[in-house]
Write a protein that holds these residues in place. Structure first.
Motif, PDB file in Angstrom:
ATOM      1  N   ALA A  18       1.160  -1.414   0.066  1.00 35.74           N
ATOM      2  CA  ALA A  18      -0.101  -0.566   0.330  1.00 35.74           C
ATOM      3  C   ALA A  18       1.151   1.688  -0.246  1.00 35.74           C
ATOM      4  O   ALA A  18       0.729   2.167  -0.850  1.00 35.74           O
ATOM      5  N   THR A  19       1.858   1.201   1.217  1.00 42.27           N
ATOM      6  CA  THR A  19       3.031   2.204   0.586  1.00 42.27           C
ATOM      7  C   THR A  19       3.727   2.655  -0.186  1.00 42.27           C
ATOM      8  O   THR A  19       3.325   3.779  -0.810  1.00 42.27           O
ATOM      9  N   PHE A  20       4.225   1.854  -1.121  1.00 41.34           N
ATOM     10  CA  PHE A  20       4.707   1.704  -2.875  1.00 41.34           C
ATOM     11  C   PHE A  20       3.308   2.471  -3.125  1.00 41.34           C
ATOM     12  O   PHE A  20       3.612   3.161  -4.809  1.00 41.34           O
ATOM     13  N   ILE A  21       2.075   1.719  -3.134  1.00 41.47           N
ATOM     14  CA  ILE A  21       1.248   2.452  -4.415  1.00 41.47           C
ATOM     15  C   ILE A  21       0.898   3.470  -3.564  1.00 41.47           C
ATOM     16  O   ILE A  21       0.838   4.811  -4.652  1.00 41.47           O
ATOM     17  N   TRP A  22       0.739   4.127  -3.152  1.00 44.69           N
ATOM     18  CA  TRP A  22       0.695   5.088  -2.170  1.00 44.69           C
ATOM     19  C   TRP A  22       1.652   6.230  -2.754  1.00 44.69           C
ATOM     20  O   TRP A  22       1.289   7.447  -3.111  1.00 44.69           O
ATOM     21  N   VAL A  23       3.059   6.140  -2.991  1.00 40.18           N
ATOM     22  CA  VAL A  23       4.134   6.568  -3.229  1.00 40.18           C
ATOM     23  C   VAL A  23       3.588   6.803  -4.825  1.00 40.18           C
ATOM     24  O   VAL A  23       3.813   8.095  -5.852  1.00 40.18           O
ATOM     25  N   ALA A  24       3.781   6.050  -5.364  1.00 34.69           N
ATOM     26  CA  ALA A  24       3.126   5.705  -6.836  1.00 34.69           C
ATOM     27  C   ALA A  24       1.869   7.051  -7.486  1.00 34.69           C
ATOM     28  O   ALA A  24       1.930   7.786  -8.176  1.00 34.69           O
ATOM     29  N   LEU A  25       1.151   7.089  -6.383  1.00 35.25           N
ATOM     30  CA  LEU A  25       0.275   7.995  -6.657  1.00 35.25           C
ATOM     31  C   LEU A  25       0.101   9.037  -6.878  1.00 35.25           C
ATOM     32  O   LEU A  25       0.144  10.475  -7.280  1.00 35.25           O
ATOM     33  N   GLY A  26       1.094   9.144  -5.499  1.00 38.50           N
ATOM     34  CA  GLY A  26       1.706  11.122  -4.998  1.00 38.50           C
ATOM     35  C   GLY A  26       1.941  11.378  -6.636  1.00 38.50           C
ATOM     36  O   GLY A  26       2.345  12.421  -6.435  1.00 38.50           O
ATOM     37  N   CYS A  27       2.924  10.237  -7.004  1.00 37.76           N
ATOM     38  CA  CYS A  27       3.591  10.694  -8.226  1.00 37.76           C
ATOM     39  C   CYS A  27       3.237  11.367  -9.179  1.00 37.76           C
ATOM     40  O   CYS A  27       3.041  12.082 -10.056  1.00 37.76           O
ATOM     41  N   LEU A  28       2.208  10.863  -8.914  1.00 39.22           N
ATOM     42  CA  LEU A  28       1.453  10.546 -10.243  1.00 39.22           C
ATOM     43  C   LEU A  28       0.436  11.672 -10.250  1.00 39.22           C
ATOM     44  O   LEU A  28       0.124  12.938 -11.415  1.00 39.22           O
ATOM     45  N   GLY A  29       0.062  12.171  -9.142  1.00 42.06           N
ATOM     46  CA  GLY A  29      -0.470  13.336  -8.435  1.00 42.06           C
ATOM     47  C   GLY A  29       0.806  14.792  -8.920  1.00 42.06           C
ATOM     48  O   GLY A  29      -0.421  15.976  -9.702  1.00 42.06           O
ATOM     49  N   LEU A  30       1.856  14.465  -8.094  1.00 43.68           N
ATOM     50  CA  LEU A  30       2.282  15.824  -9.151  1.00 43.68           C
ATOM     51  C   LEU A  30       2.936  15.935 -10.774  1.00 43.68           C
ATOM     52  O   LEU A  30       3.205  16.821 -11.131  1.00 43.68           O
ATOM     53  N   ILE A  31       2.957  14.884 -11.385  1.00 44.05           N
ATOM     54  CA  ILE A  31       3.020  14.982 -12.876  1.00 44.05           C
ATOM     55  C   ILE A  31       2.021  15.624 -13.544  1.00 44.05           C
ATOM     56  O   ILE A  31       2.128  16.400 -13.986  1.00 44.05           O
ATOM     57  N   LEU A  32       1.148  15.119 -12.736  1.00 44.60           N
ATOM     58  CA  LEU A  32      -0.850  15.937 -13.077  1.00 44.60           C
ATOM     59  C   LEU A  32      -0.538  16.982 -13.551  1.00 44.60           C
ATOM     60  O   LEU A  32      -1.913  17.828 -13.591  1.00 44.60           O
ATOM     61  N   THR A  33      -0.539  17.662 -11.601  1.00 40.53           N
ATOM     62  CA  THR A  33      -0.034  19.087 -10.998  1.00 40.53           C
ATOM     63  C   THR A  33       0.602  19.909 -12.017  1.00 40.53           C
ATOM     64  O   THR A  33       0.492  20.653 -13.340  1.00 40.53           O
ATOM     65  N   ALA A  34       2.137  19.340 -12.907  1.00 39.64           N
ATOM     66  CA  ALA A  34       3.237  19.605 -13.478  1.00 39.64           C
ATOM     67  C   ALA A  34       2.320  20.129 -15.002  1.00 39.64           C
ATOM     68  O   ALA A  34       2.149  21.491 -15.208  1.00 39.64           O
ATOM     69  N   PHE A  46      12.735  12.610 -13.112  1.00 41.85           N
ATOM     70  CA  PHE A  46      12.601  12.377 -11.581  1.00 41.85           C
ATOM     71  C   PHE A  46      11.456  11.839 -10.504  1.00 41.85           C
ATOM     72  O   PHE A  46      11.413  10.880 -10.228  1.00 41.85           O
ATOM     73  N   VAL A  47      10.955  12.142 -10.568  1.00 43.89           N
ATOM     74  CA  VAL A  47       9.115  12.034 -10.804  1.00 43.89           C
ATOM     75  C   VAL A  47       8.944  10.913 -10.331  1.00 43.89           C
ATOM     76  O   VAL A  47       8.284  10.197  -9.644  1.00 43.89           O
ATOM     77  N   ILE A  48       8.807  11.097 -11.919  1.00 38.54           N
ATOM     78  CA  ILE A  48       7.986   9.834 -12.723  1.00 38.54           C
ATOM     79  C   ILE A  48       8.782   8.561 -12.690  1.00 38.54           C
ATOM     80  O   ILE A  48       9.194   7.412 -12.186  1.00 38.54           O
ATOM     81  N   GLY A  79      14.629   3.587  -5.509  1.00 43.83           N
ATOM     82  CA  GLY A  79      13.956   5.388  -5.319  1.00 43.83           C
ATOM     83  C   GLY A  79      13.835   6.864  -4.599  1.00 43.83           C
ATOM     84  O   GLY A  79      14.134   7.585  -4.800  1.00 43.83           O
ATOM     85  N   GLY A  80      14.656   6.608  -3.792  1.00 43.10           N
ATOM     86  CA  GLY A  80      15.465   6.845  -2.345  1.00 43.10           C
ATOM     87  C   GLY A  80      16.785   7.635  -3.968  1.00 43.10           C
ATOM     88  O   GLY A  80      16.719   9.219  -3.410  1.00 43.10           O
ATOM     89  N   LEU A  81      17.475   7.200  -3.742  1.00 42.43           N
ATOM     90  CA  LEU A  81      18.422   7.237  -4.545  1.00 42.43           C
ATOM     91  C   LEU A  81      18.030   8.267  -6.293  1.00 42.43           C
ATOM     92  O   LEU A  81      18.253   9.534  -6.500  1.00 42.43           O
ATOM     93  N   PHE A  82      16.497   8.187  -6.522  1.00 47.02           N
ATOM     94  CA  PHE A  82      16.181   9.043  -7.550  1.00 47.02           C
ATOM     95  C   PHE A  82      15.443   9.885  -7.075  1.00 47.02           C
ATOM     96  O   PHE A  82      15.473  11.885  -7.462  1.00 47.02           O
ATOM     97  N   ALA A  83      14.697   9.812  -5.331  1.00 53.00           N
ATOM     98  CA  ALA A  83      14.192  10.991  -4.722  1.00 53.00           C
ATOM     99  C   ALA A  83      16.023  12.371  -4.586  1.00 53.00           C
ATOM    100  O   ALA A  83      15.421  13.655  -4.745  1.00 53.00           O
ATOM    101  N   ILE A  84      16.545  11.831  -4.354  1.00 55.64           N
ATOM    102  CA  ILE A  84      17.960  12.256  -3.843  1.00 55.64           C
ATOM    103  C   ILE A  84      18.495  13.689  -5.492  1.00 55.64           C
ATOM    104  O   ILE A  84      18.801  14.187  -5.094  1.00 55.64           O
TER     105      ILE A  84
END
Length: 164
Positions: free
Chosen positions: A8-24, A45-47, A73-78
């Motif tokens: 579920a946490t991985f799904i929430w991260v993926a959905l959060g990133c999708l939300g960021l891209i849709l906002t952009a 990097f969000v993608i 995922g952490g490396l890409f976030a950094i």
């Protein structure tokens, strides 16, 4: 049946990133805010963080795999956070120290060798210094930096937690 906590946490991260891209994309297409090279790099990097989380959620790995996905995922976030921090830094430079505007993204990748084009992309240019939108005193790159910090924290937590 509820999803296990790790998945579920991985799904929430993926959905959060999708939300960021849709906002952009909304800001780009509906608010007519055209992204600069550093904005585009941050989107990449969000993608990447989102894709790693999506693959991890679909794969449902054991502890070693979860740590590997969380580390990636952490490396890409950094890296994305570093790009965002550079962008914020450029936006806060005195006007006389802002880098000159460079060539367009398409021109860079058509004309220069790939490593040189990437180096130019990560440098940013004068277009990156423009603050075209802000909320609570933070520009888009500053909010993206906050998002990358959150994504990093979640990935670190995913990598260190013991069980679902």
């Amino acid at each position: 049946m509820p999803l296990p906590g790790i998945r579920a946490t991985f799904i929430w991260v993926a959905l959060g990133c999708l939300g960021l891209i849709l906002t952009a994309l909304y800001m780009q297409h509906m608010m007519d805010m055209h992204p600069c090279p550093l904005c585009i790099t941050q989107r990449v990097f969000v993608i990447l963080v989102g894709l790693v989380a999506l693959v991890a959620a679909l794969h449902m790995p054991a502890q070693t795999g979860r740590r590997l996905y969380a580390s990636l995922g952490g490396l890409f976030a950094i890296i994305g956070g570093g790009v965002s921090a550079r962008h914020v830094w450029i936006q806060n430079l005195p006007e006389d120290q802002v880098p000159a505007c460079g060539p367009g993204l398409e021109y860079m990748f058509e004309t220069f060798p790939i490593m040189e084009a990437l180096a130019l992309l990560f440098q940013g240019d004068g277009n990156c210094a423009d603050v075209v939108w802000s909320f609570l005193g933070l520009s888009i790159p500053a909010w993206t930096l906050v998002a990358f910090a959150g994504l990093l924290a979640i990935n670190v937590w995913q990598g260190l937690r013991r069980s679902a």
